[in-house]
Scaffold this active site. Structure first.
Site, PDB file in Angstrom:
ATOM      1  N   ASP A 140      -6.128   7.423   9.583  1.00  0.00           N
ATOM      2  CA  ASP A 140      -6.021   6.177  10.342  1.00  0.00           C
ATOM      3  C   ASP A 140      -4.760   6.121  11.199  1.00  0.00           C
ATOM      4  O   ASP A 140      -4.559   5.168  11.944  1.00  0.00           O
ATOM      5  CB  ASP A 140      -6.085   4.953   9.419  1.00  0.00           C
ATOM      6  CG  ASP A 140      -4.914   4.867   8.437  1.00  0.00           C
ATOM      7  OD1 ASP A 140      -4.011   5.736   8.484  1.00  0.00           O
ATOM      8  OD2 ASP A 140      -4.904   3.930   7.618  1.00  0.00           O
ATOM      9  N   SER A 152       0.804  -1.226   0.000  1.00  0.00           N
ATOM     10  CA  SER A 152       0.000   0.000   0.000  1.00  0.00           C
ATOM     11  C   SER A 152       0.828   1.262   0.000  1.00  0.00           C
ATOM     12  O   SER A 152       0.379   2.304  -0.466  1.00  0.00           O
ATOM     13  CB  SER A 152      -0.939   0.016   1.215  1.00  0.00           C
ATOM     14  OG  SER A 152      -0.193   0.011   2.412  1.00  0.00           O
ATOM     15  N   HIS A 159      -1.312   4.916   7.732  1.00  0.00           N
ATOM     16  CA  HIS A 159      -0.797   5.202   6.393  1.00  0.00           C
ATOM     17  C   HIS A 159      -0.444   6.688   6.267  1.00  0.00           C
ATOM     18  O   HIS A 159      -1.035   7.513   6.959  1.00  0.00           O
ATOM     19  CB  HIS A 159      -1.829   4.817   5.332  1.00  0.00           C
ATOM     20  CG  HIS A 159      -2.065   3.346   5.250  1.00  0.00           C
ATOM     21  ND1 HIS A 159      -3.026   2.709   6.015  1.00  0.00           N
ATOM     22  CD2 HIS A 159      -1.463   2.382   4.515  1.00  0.00           C
ATOM     23  CE1 HIS A 159      -3.007   1.409   5.738  1.00  0.00           C
ATOM     24  NE2 HIS A 159      -2.076   1.187   4.838  1.00  0.00           N
TER      25      HIS A 159
END
Length: 350
Positions: free
Chosen positions: A237, A75, A240
């Site tokens: 969050d 990611s 990230h």
């Protein structure tokens, strides 16, 4: 696997890894389980939609020949959490290469949210047909959260780098970031995550350079820089990066990507000993890189030899970051549009 589940698995491996379960180990495991639940509550549920796909052409109107970049990994490469494609690491990196090298750039993203080192083989199989000039790989965080043995993670990465180098592709690997800096993870789980991720980063460094690639330490991406300004550089969050965080990531990758392509400006190729740059045996250099964010390592020769009595010779560099380049949206070509499945989202991964 959710973040909390991954954290519990990591905690369990740390607490019970020695075999027998002591009273202290059981108590520590209980504390870590509570911390993992709190981390899950803070991080929240993952997004259903995939990150924007950065695949396409950059640098309209710049002279050729074009540069082809394959972006692989998890990611952090895909740009999870980015709202616009211009904010993704791929778009920022490709825009920066186009501007600094004065070349058109075709970037194709094969990164998958949730990918581990064992997933690189499939990504590389898909990447090789486009005949990239350089492959940029960001992987390792999910190996840590899934408690994959560092030796297994490193083996998969080494095999992937070997395949790419045998195909004539330059390789740059951003090593595993320091997960101990994540705010949702509290001590003692924080210390476990830090030790595991640094151990993996050192192993990645040695394996990649041995196979003919180069590495750059990404500890700074989840290190002092992010710790100093978490509200700015982390996303909602707190796990990230934010859009500004991805800009910081791209600024670390850009000079090393240009170096891998042989496209550095005159004057940027000289070793500068006063900045701590020089030639070291690979193990000593890898340990220094883990502890010094932004350090780039690549193989070199001393007296015509790639190896000394203490192993492979490597050149240790601290590349100067370029002023931030604004990311641009890619131009899509009908026959070279990105495969949207390459950035499919898997729940609660990094």
């Amino acid at each position: 696997m959710g973040k909390a589940a991954a954290a519990r698995k990591l905690a369990g491996a740390a607490a019970f890894g020695g075999g027998g379960v002591s009273a202290l180990g059981a108590a520590l495991y209980g504390v870590m389980r509570v911390e993992a639940k709190l981390a899950r509550k803070t991080i929240g549920e993952p997004r259903d939609e995939p990150p924007p796909d950065a695949t396409g052409w950059y640098g309209r109107g710049r002279p050729g020949p074009a540069v082809k970049v394959a972006l692989l990994g998890d990611s952090s490469a895909a740009g999870y959490g980015a709202e616009r494609v211009e904010e993704t690491p791929g778009a920022l990196l490709a825009s920066g290469v186009a501007e600094r090298a004065h070349r058109r750039v075709y970037l194709r993203s094969f990164a998958v949210v949730g990918a581990k080192s064992s997933d690189l083989d499939e990504q590389i199989t898909r990447a090789l047909p486009i005949e990239p000039d350089v492959a940029v790989i960001l992987v390792g965080a999910n190996d840590v959260t899934h408690t994959v043995l560092p030796s297994h993670s490193v083996r998969h990465l080494a095999e992937g780098v070997r395949r790419l180098r045998e195909a004539g592709v330059a390789v740059l690997v951003g090593t595993c970031p320091d997960l101990g800096t994540l705010k949702p993870i509290a001590p003692p789980l924080k210390q476990v995550a830090r030790a595991w991720s640094r151990r993996l980063a050192a192993g990645q460094t040695i394996a990649v350079v041995e196979e003919g690639g180069r590495t750059v330490s990404l500890a700074s991406i989840l290190g002092p820089e992010f710790a100093a300004a978490p509200a700015l550089l982390f996303g909602p969050d707190q796990f990230h990066p934010s859009a500004q965080g991805y800009r910081s990531l791209a600024s670390v990758l850009l000079p090393s990507t240009l170096a891998a392509l042989g496209l550095l400006a005159v004057g940027d190729t000289d070793v500068e000993p006063y900045r701590g740059e020089g030639v070291l045996p690979i193990t000593a250099a890898a340990l220094q890189a883990v502890n010094t964010p932004g350090t780039e390592l690549g193989g070199t020769e001393v007296g015509g030899n790639r190896r000394g009595v203490r192993g492979l010779w490597v050149e240790l560099r601290h590349r100067r970051r370029h002023p931030s380049t604004d990311g641009t949206a890619p131009e899509q070509a009908d026959d070279e549009a990105g495969d949207q499945s390459a950035t499919q989202t898997e729940p609660a991964q990094t």
